[in-house]
Design a protein around this motif. Structure first.
Motif, PDB file in Angstrom:
ATOM      1  N   ILE A  27      -5.051   1.455   3.664  1.00 44.73           N
ATOM      2  CA  ILE A  27      -5.662   2.295   4.690  1.00 44.73           C
ATOM      3  C   ILE A  27      -4.709   3.367   5.189  1.00 44.73           C
ATOM      4  CG2 ILE A  27      -6.754   2.271   6.965  1.00 44.73           C
ATOM      5  CD1 ILE A  27      -7.437  -0.690   6.404  1.00 44.73           C
ATOM      6  N   SER A  28      -3.449   2.993   5.459  1.00 45.49           N
ATOM      7  CA  SER A  28      -2.533   3.908   6.130  1.00 45.49           C
ATOM      8  C   SER A  28      -1.111   3.777   5.607  1.00 45.49           C
ATOM      9  CB  SER A  28      -2.547   3.608   7.638  1.00 45.49           C
ATOM     10  OG  SER A  28      -1.500   4.265   8.297  1.00 45.49           O
ATOM     11  N   GLY A  29      -0.569   4.890   5.150  1.00 44.49           N
ATOM     12  CA  GLY A  29       0.824   4.895   4.711  1.00 44.49           C
ATOM     13  C   GLY A  29       1.784   4.758   5.866  1.00 44.49           C
ATOM     14  N   ALA A  83     -12.169   0.457  -8.821  1.00 45.81           N
ATOM     15  CA  ALA A  83     -11.023   0.385  -9.723  1.00 45.81           C
ATOM     16  C   ALA A  83      -9.708   0.407  -8.950  1.00 45.81           C
ATOM     17  CB  ALA A  83     -11.063   1.548 -10.715  1.00 45.81           C
ATOM     18  N   ALA A  84      -9.640   1.233  -7.907  1.00 40.81           N
ATOM     19  CA  ALA A  84      -8.408   1.309  -7.116  1.00 40.81           C
ATOM     20  C   ALA A  84      -8.148   0.011  -6.379  1.00 40.81           C
ATOM     21  CB  ALA A  84      -8.495   2.474  -6.132  1.00 40.81           C
ATOM     22  N   LEU A  85      -9.173  -0.582  -5.791  1.00 43.59           N
ATOM     23  CA  LEU A  85      -8.991  -1.852  -5.084  1.00 43.59           C
ATOM     24  C   LEU A  85      -8.653  -2.987  -6.037  1.00 43.59           C
ATOM     25  CD1 LEU A  85     -11.780  -1.661  -2.355  1.00 43.59           C
ATOM     26  CD2 LEU A  85      -9.304  -1.520  -2.023  1.00 43.59           C
ATOM     27  N   GLU A 115      -0.507   2.499  -3.248  1.00 45.91           N
ATOM     28  CA  GLU A 115      -1.015   3.759  -2.702  1.00 45.91           C
ATOM     29  C   GLU A 115      -1.944   3.496  -1.534  1.00 45.91           C
ATOM     30  OE1 GLU A 115      -1.214   7.109  -1.742  1.00 45.91           O
ATOM     31  OE2 GLU A 115      -0.423   7.284  -3.760  1.00 45.91           O
ATOM     32  N   THR A 116      -2.063   4.474  -0.668  1.00 47.04           N
ATOM     33  CA  THR A 116      -3.035   4.410   0.421  1.00 47.04           C
ATOM     34  C   THR A 116      -4.383   4.851  -0.142  1.00 47.04           C
ATOM     35  OG1 THR A 116      -2.368   6.621   1.099  1.00 47.04           O
ATOM     36  CG2 THR A 116      -1.373   4.794   2.265  1.00 47.04           C
TER      37      THR A 116
END
Length: 174
Positions: free
Chosen positions: A95-97, A153-155, A129-130
């Motif tokens: 969610i947040s960097g 795909a990212a999750l 990655e965020t």
């Protein structure tokens, strides 16, 4: 020697770009201004997406939702071998960097940089990655509303990276 190279690389690249533009007959200043205008238009276009994600991050961090999720998931994470100390990072990183950086700072400050949670948090911070911020930024800048399979795909890759990070850090830490 490496220090000299690192100090000179940016001026060298700028010189190369300017020289190439001059040789090709490009009006470098006009091109720069045109690019800056396009960049400003992009910023204006993605502003609503960024505001929405920053508000969501603020609500998530300000409430006790992070602690609640960590406590709720602790039986599952113990079975999977995920240390409870890094659960806040696992939950906040997509969610947040900046939020994740704060969690890493707290983890390293409490457990130490050479502890297993400190090492896992450091590796995870540097190798993930965020996801939601990146999707909002990139898809918002080009006006894509349907992200189709990107989020899934990212999750999935993020979940796999959690287990790989813990496994590899476990090998080198022990």
């Amino acid at each position: 020697m490496l220090e000299i190279i690192s100090l000179g690389i940016v001026p060298f690249l700028i010189l190369i770009i300017l020289s190439h533009g001059y040789i090709k007959g490009v009006d470098i200043y006009a091109s720069f201004i045109e690019g800056a205008i396009e960049g400003f238009k992009t910023v204006i276009k993605i502003m609503p997406y960024l505001i929405a994600i920053f508000i969501a991050i603020g609500i998530f961090r300000g409430s006790s939702a992070l602690d609640m999720f960590t406590h709720l998931l602790s039986p599952i994470t113990q079975i999977l071998g995920i240390p409870n100390e890094i659960m806040p990072l696992i939950l906040i990183r997509p969610i947040s960097g900046s939020g994740a950086l704060g969690v890493v700072k707290d983890t390293i400050g409490y457990y130490g940089p050479d502890s297993f949670p400190g090492v896992v948090a450091s590796v995870m911070m540097g190798s993930s990655e965020t996801i939601f911020y990146t999707i909002a930024l990139y898809f918002g800048s080009i006006g894509v509303k349907d992200h189709r399979h990107t989020l899934k795909a990212a999750l999935l890759s993020y979940i796999i990276s959690i287990f790989i990070t813990i496994f590899i850090c476990g090998i080198f830490y022990n």
